[in-house]
Design a protein around this motif. Structure first.
Motif, PDB file in Angstrom:
ATOM      1  N   THR A  71     -51.164  63.385  -4.771  1.00  0.00           N
ATOM      2  CA  THR A  71     -49.701  63.218  -4.491  1.00  0.00           C
ATOM      3  C   THR A  71     -49.161  61.998  -5.278  1.00  0.00           C
ATOM      4  O   THR A  71     -49.784  61.247  -5.328  1.00  0.00           O
ATOM      5  CB  THR A  71     -49.623  63.170  -2.727  1.00  0.00           C
ATOM      6  OG1 THR A  71     -50.294  61.780  -2.530  1.00  0.00           O
ATOM      7  CG2 THR A  71     -50.264  64.345  -2.166  1.00  0.00           C
TER       8      THR A  71
ATOM      9  N   ILE B  14     -48.697  66.572  -6.950  1.00  0.00           N
ATOM     10  CA  ILE B  14     -47.986  67.240  -5.912  1.00  0.00           C
ATOM     11  C   ILE B  14     -46.865  66.269  -5.349  1.00  0.00           C
ATOM     12  O   ILE B  14     -47.135  64.881  -5.212  1.00  0.00           O
ATOM     13  CB  ILE B  14     -48.941  67.594  -4.706  1.00  0.00           C
ATOM     14  CG1 ILE B  14     -49.952  68.359  -5.118  1.00  0.00           C
ATOM     15  CG2 ILE B  14     -48.303  67.752  -3.314  1.00  0.00           C
ATOM     16  CD1 ILE B  14     -51.088  68.694  -4.079  1.00  0.00           C
TER      17      ILE B  14
ATOM     18  N   ASP C 129     -42.639  68.632  -1.174  1.00  0.00           N
ATOM     19  CA  ASP C 129     -43.427  69.926  -0.597  1.00  0.00           C
ATOM     20  C   ASP C 129     -44.081  69.350   0.684  1.00  0.00           C
ATOM     21  O   ASP C 129     -44.820  67.953   0.451  1.00  0.00           O
ATOM     22  CB  ASP C 129     -44.590  70.036  -1.864  1.00  0.00           C
ATOM     23  CG  ASP C 129     -44.231  70.855  -2.823  1.00  0.00           C
ATOM     24  OD1 ASP C 129     -42.803  70.992  -2.842  1.00  0.00           O
ATOM     25  OD2 ASP C 129     -45.030  71.245  -3.687  1.00  0.00           O
TER      26      ASP C 129
ATOM     27  N   TYR D 157     -48.153  72.918   0.147  1.00  0.00           N
ATOM     28  CA  TYR D 157     -49.257  72.514  -0.919  1.00  0.00           C
ATOM     29  C   TYR D 157     -50.437  72.903  -0.378  1.00  0.00           C
ATOM     30  O   TYR D 157     -51.365  73.599  -1.373  1.00  0.00           O
ATOM     31  CB  TYR D 157     -48.952  71.142  -1.532  1.00  0.00           C
ATOM     32  CG  TYR D 157     -49.161  69.979  -0.815  1.00  0.00           C
ATOM     33  CD1 TYR D 157     -50.704  69.566  -0.557  1.00  0.00           C
ATOM     34  CD2 TYR D 157     -48.709  68.867  -0.324  1.00  0.00           C
ATOM     35  CE1 TYR D 157     -51.008  68.554   0.387  1.00  0.00           C
ATOM     36  CE2 TYR D 157     -48.615  67.947   0.313  1.00  0.00           C
ATOM     37  CZ  TYR D 157     -50.228  67.680   0.891  1.00  0.00           C
ATOM     38  OH  TYR D 157     -50.578  66.506   1.234  1.00  0.00           O
TER      39      TYR D 157
ATOM     40  N   HIS E 108     -51.874  75.688  -3.317  1.00  0.00           N
ATOM     41  CA  HIS E 108     -53.064  75.137  -3.961  1.00  0.00           C
ATOM     42  C   HIS E 108     -54.721  75.705  -3.454  1.00  0.00           C
ATOM     43  O   HIS E 108     -55.643  75.713  -4.258  1.00  0.00           O
ATOM     44  CB  HIS E 108     -53.110  73.857  -4.271  1.00  0.00           C
ATOM     45  CG  HIS E 108     -52.023  73.257  -4.916  1.00  0.00           C
ATOM     46  ND1 HIS E 108     -51.463  73.776  -6.209  1.00  0.00           N
ATOM     47  CD2 HIS E 108     -50.973  72.374  -4.755  1.00  0.00           C
ATOM     48  CE1 HIS E 108     -50.505  72.997  -6.668  1.00  0.00           C
ATOM     49  NE2 HIS E 108     -50.009  72.407  -5.660  1.00  0.00           N
TER      50      HIS E 108
END
Length: 328
Positions: free
Chosen positions: A176, A194, A199, A204, A208
């Motif tokens: 992140t 990310i 998000d 996420y 993912h």
């Protein structure tokens, strides 16, 4: 020798240049002429909070933990080091261990290793605290090849090393970040970026991991963000964090069967407890670096020893990218 001293702790604490006695080597230690040192968040915390922390040295104090330099004398009982060897480590700047904002340090041989041959002194000085922290956290969480690993704060000092080490250990790494520069660095380091600002965790995790969650979460942000780590983790997942001085509801941890590993890498220095583990990690990290598996990111700004205060301010500003390094 020249050193930068702190005479009083607090928000307005300043570094003052001074001439102090060069330390003499002692048994189990080596005398190192310091070429470069780096600034960590804990250094700025000690400067501001002082005796509120159970790890601040008595004033006047020489702060600074990380360094790289050249061995100038070897103490009795030390093997594996000779005068002229280039070494790196995290060996001072707290309790009764004088720090690295000086020309020399007498370092416990159990807290150092030969520096990576492919790195400069500046680059090597950036690594010890963050690399030991990242390595310890990933290993204690049992990282395995093929795992999906999430690193919170992937562009930070510890985070950018954790991203690279996780990749080196064979994981599928995600991290992140909160802005374009941070996400660009994360992608450059080989992880999937990310944006935590746009998000949600649910989004996420769904995107993912198909909703299954990450098998290992390395949280270098910690605190309130740990609840995001709990939410992002897979069932029976592993979480390693460097910041856990907080009160949290562990209900999610219970119902998901999560394991939480708290990394406080200063324990060997503070308590003289299994210090040789740090030397072993530093040796392993040097091998990983020299094999191409890890490269420290350095902030673009350069600082001299006399500019230690500006180096601290740079780290605290949040404007830097990578480790802030001082040329001793």
């Amino acid at each position: 020798m020249k050193a930068m001293l702190i005479h009083n702790y607090g928000d307005d604490a300043v570094f003052a240049a001074a001439e102090v006695d060069t330390p003499e080597v002692k048994a189990g230690h080596v005398l190192v002429k310091i070429a470069a040192s780096s600034v960590n968040t804990v250094d700025t915390m000690i400067r501001k909070m002082g005796n509120e922390l159970p790890l601040a040295p008595e004033t006047p104090a020489i702060l600074g933990m990380d360094f790289a330099g050249t061995v100038e004398a070897v103490g009795e009982g030390v093997s594996g080091y000779s005068v002229g060897d280039e070494v790196y480590g995290c060996a001072g700047g707290l309790v009764d261990l004088p720090g690295t904002l000086a020309e020399y340090i007498v370092a416990d041989a159990k807290l150092i290793a030969h520096k990576p041959g492919t790195l400069s002194m500046r680059e090597s000085a950036a690594l010890p605290l963050v690399a030991i922290t990242a390595y310890e956290g990933l290993k204690r969480a049992g990282i395995e090849e093929g795992q999906k690993v999430l690193v919170h704060g992937g562009s930070g000092g510890v985070g950018h090393v954790a991203v690279q080490l996780a990749k080196h250990f064979g994981a599928d790494v995600y991290a992140t970040g909160g802005g374009e520069k941070q996400l660009a660095l994360i992608e450059q380091l080989g992880a999937t970026g990310i944006n935590y600002k746009t998000d949600s965790v649910e989004q996420y995790v769904g995107k993912h991991t198909n909703g299954a969650g990450f098998e290992l979460v390395f949280d270098s942000v910690g605190g309130a963000n740990l609840t995001n780590s709990f939410e992002a983790a897979a069932l029976n997942g592993q979480i390693a964090t460097t910041v856990s001085m907080c009160e949290l509801d562990l209900t999610t941890v219970h119902f998901k069967g999560l394991s939480l590993h708290v990394v406080f890498m200063l324990i060997p220095m503070l308590h003289n407890f299994k210090r040789e583990a740090h030397a072993e990690i530093l040796r392993n990290v040097a091998q990983i670096v020299d094999s191409g598996g890890l490269t420290p990111v350095l902030d673009e700004m350069h600082y001299s020893l006399e500019q230690a205060g500006q180096a601290h301010a740079r780290l605290e500003s949040g404007q830097g990218m990578g480790k802030v390094v001082i040329d001793n």
